[in-house]
Write an enzyme that holds these catalytic residues in place. Structure first.
Site, short mmCIF file in Angstrom:
data_model
loop_
_atom_site.label_atom_id
_atom_site.label_comp_id
_atom_site.label_asym_id
_atom_site.label_seq_id
_atom_site.Cartn_x
_atom_site.Cartn_y
_atom_site.Cartn_z
N HIS A 1 17.68 0.06 8.85
CA HIS A 1 16.33 0.53 8.37
C HIS A 1 16.56 1.38 6.92
CE1 HIS A 1 17.53 3.46 11.55
NE2 HIS A 1 17.50 4.42 10.70
N ARG B 1 9.56 9.06 3.15
CA ARG B 1 8.46 9.84 3.57
C ARG B 1 7.11 9.27 2.94
NH1 ARG B 1 13.15 12.43 1.56
NH2 ARG B 1 14.25 13.81 3.36
N GLU C 1 11.45 3.20 8.24
CA GLU C 1 11.44 4.20 9.07
C GLU C 1 10.53 5.12 8.27
OE1 GLU C 1 13.67 8.11 11.05
OE2 GLU C 1 14.65 6.18 10.77
N ASN D 1 5.84 14.49 7.33
CA ASN D 1 6.29 15.82 7.65
C ASN D 1 4.96 16.57 7.79
OD1 ASN D 1 9.17 16.11 7.71
ND2 ASN D 1 8.68 15.26 5.47
N HIS E 1 12.15 -0.37 -5.87
CA HIS E 1 11.27 -1.31 -4.95
C HIS E 1 11.93 -1.65 -3.85
CE1 HIS E 1 12.82 -4.54 -7.89
NE2 HIS E 1 12.80 -4.94 -6.37
N GLU F 1 8.11 -5.67 -4.22
CA GLU F 1 8.24 -6.94 -4.78
C GLU F 1 7.87 -7.94 -3.97
OE1 GLU F 1 11.33 -9.54 -7.63
OE2 GLU F 1 12.01 -7.90 -6.48
#
Length: 339
Positions: A75, A79, A126, A130, A144, A192
């Protein structure tokens, strides 16, 4: 025989033994401690020829592990400012599935895992939210993600209808036939969209910019056991790309390393975090990375071992450009998914 890591200081603390070691000690073979009746003193007997990893295990033998290891991209971690908003965009616009979601109130953050298939066989994203932070700086180094689709034109129209931002209309690349488009998610991450036939891994690329392409290729080959799948130089636009991975692009996720002529440094921002890759042995993998960073740059940021409270063994490091990679014990990762 396996290579393990022994912290002699902690093992010998409280005993009468003296110890001398230069940095982490990697030992090939068997270690046995012989103690007195009270277990308070004694000696270590090592089934080995010498007392340092460098002498016991030649560097070329250590480096072989990265080529023998069974790796898989697990993964990418980054954020976002509004977790539910991003989940909605990825599921409705890209067609991803929400695989799991967790809230960690004591640490003031939440996670969501999304992808096109289960985590035990597919690369996923993932997302991390926060508490109270609604905006991040993506920086100039992150490029990207890429998604493969059998019909990019239709996908773009669906994204447009749902309010998505199209930054490049679908169409063939200049001088070629591959149909591409670019879109942005609500946090400004670029995706993309690549038109190709059926593929087992639609979430197919992470693009990162690097300051020395040859150095980066060598680093990922040696430290992570990746293969250079192809390299393309585009002199008209003054950049070169290298596709690195563990299988052909049509079959698996790859890292696309991009070198822009004359640019050696980029800002990292605080949005994109890392990519996680599985390994059969984090200790042996860390020994490999330690050698490679000494040659090519980068550094280990977390020594191999279990995560407190979870017991999944990991190690993490920065590549020569400062991009973070986390190596995760494959068996522990599967157990974590079961829980």
């Amino acid at each position: 025989m396996e290579i393990g890591r022994i912290d002699l200081k902690s093992q010998l603390e409280g005993t009468n033994q003296d110890y001398r070691a230069k940095g982490p000690l990697y030992i090939e073979g068997r270690a046995e401690r012989v103690c007195d009746n009270h277990g308070s003193s004694g000696r270590f007997i090592f089934d080995m020829a010498s007392s340092t990893g460098e002498e016991t295990v030649p560097s070329e033998n250590v480096l072989e592990w990265a080529q023998k290891d069974k790796h898989r991209f697990l993964h990418a971690v980054y954020r976002v400012g509004d977790l539910d908003r991003t989940i909605k965009f990825y599921t409705e616009c890209f067609g991803m599935k929400l695989l799991r979601k967790r809230d960690i109130p004591e640490e003031k953050y939440s996670n969501a895992f999304l992808g096109f298939g289960p985590e035990d066989s597919h690369f996923v994203v993932e997302l991390t939210y926060n508490y109270g932070v609604d905006k991040y700086d993506i920086g100039t180094g992150f490029g990207h993600f890429a998604i493969a689709s059998e019909d990019v034109y239709k996908l773009v129209e669906d994204i447009r209808a749902k309010g998505g931002k199209i930054t490049r209309e679908p169409g063939p690349v200049k001088g070629g036939t591959t149909v591409l488009a670019f879109v942005q998610d609500p946090d400004g991450y670029t995706f993309e969209l690549i038109q190709r036939g059926p593929t087992p891994e639609p979430l197919c690329q992470i693009m990162l910019r690097v300051g020395d392409l040859e150095r980066s290729i060598k680093f990922y080959e040696k430290a992570c056991g990746m293969k250079l799948l192809r390299s393309i130089d585009i002199p008209d636009y003054k950049y070169t790309v290298a596709m690195m991975g563990y299988a052909e692009e049509i079959e698996s996720t790859v890292i696309e390393l991009t070198y822009n002529y004359g640019v050696t440094e980029y800002t990292k921002g605080n949005a994109y975090a890392q990519v996680a890759i599985s390994t059969e042995d984090v200790y042996r993998s860390a020994a490999v990375v330690d050698l490679v960073t000494k040659e090519l740059g980068g550094k280990i940021t977390r020594q191999p071992g279990p995560i407190p409270g979870i017991n999944t063994k990991i190690t993490s490091f920065l590549d020569p450009d400062g991009w973070k990679v986390v190596l995760v014990d494959h068996s522990d990762f599967l157990k974590e998914l079961e829980v």
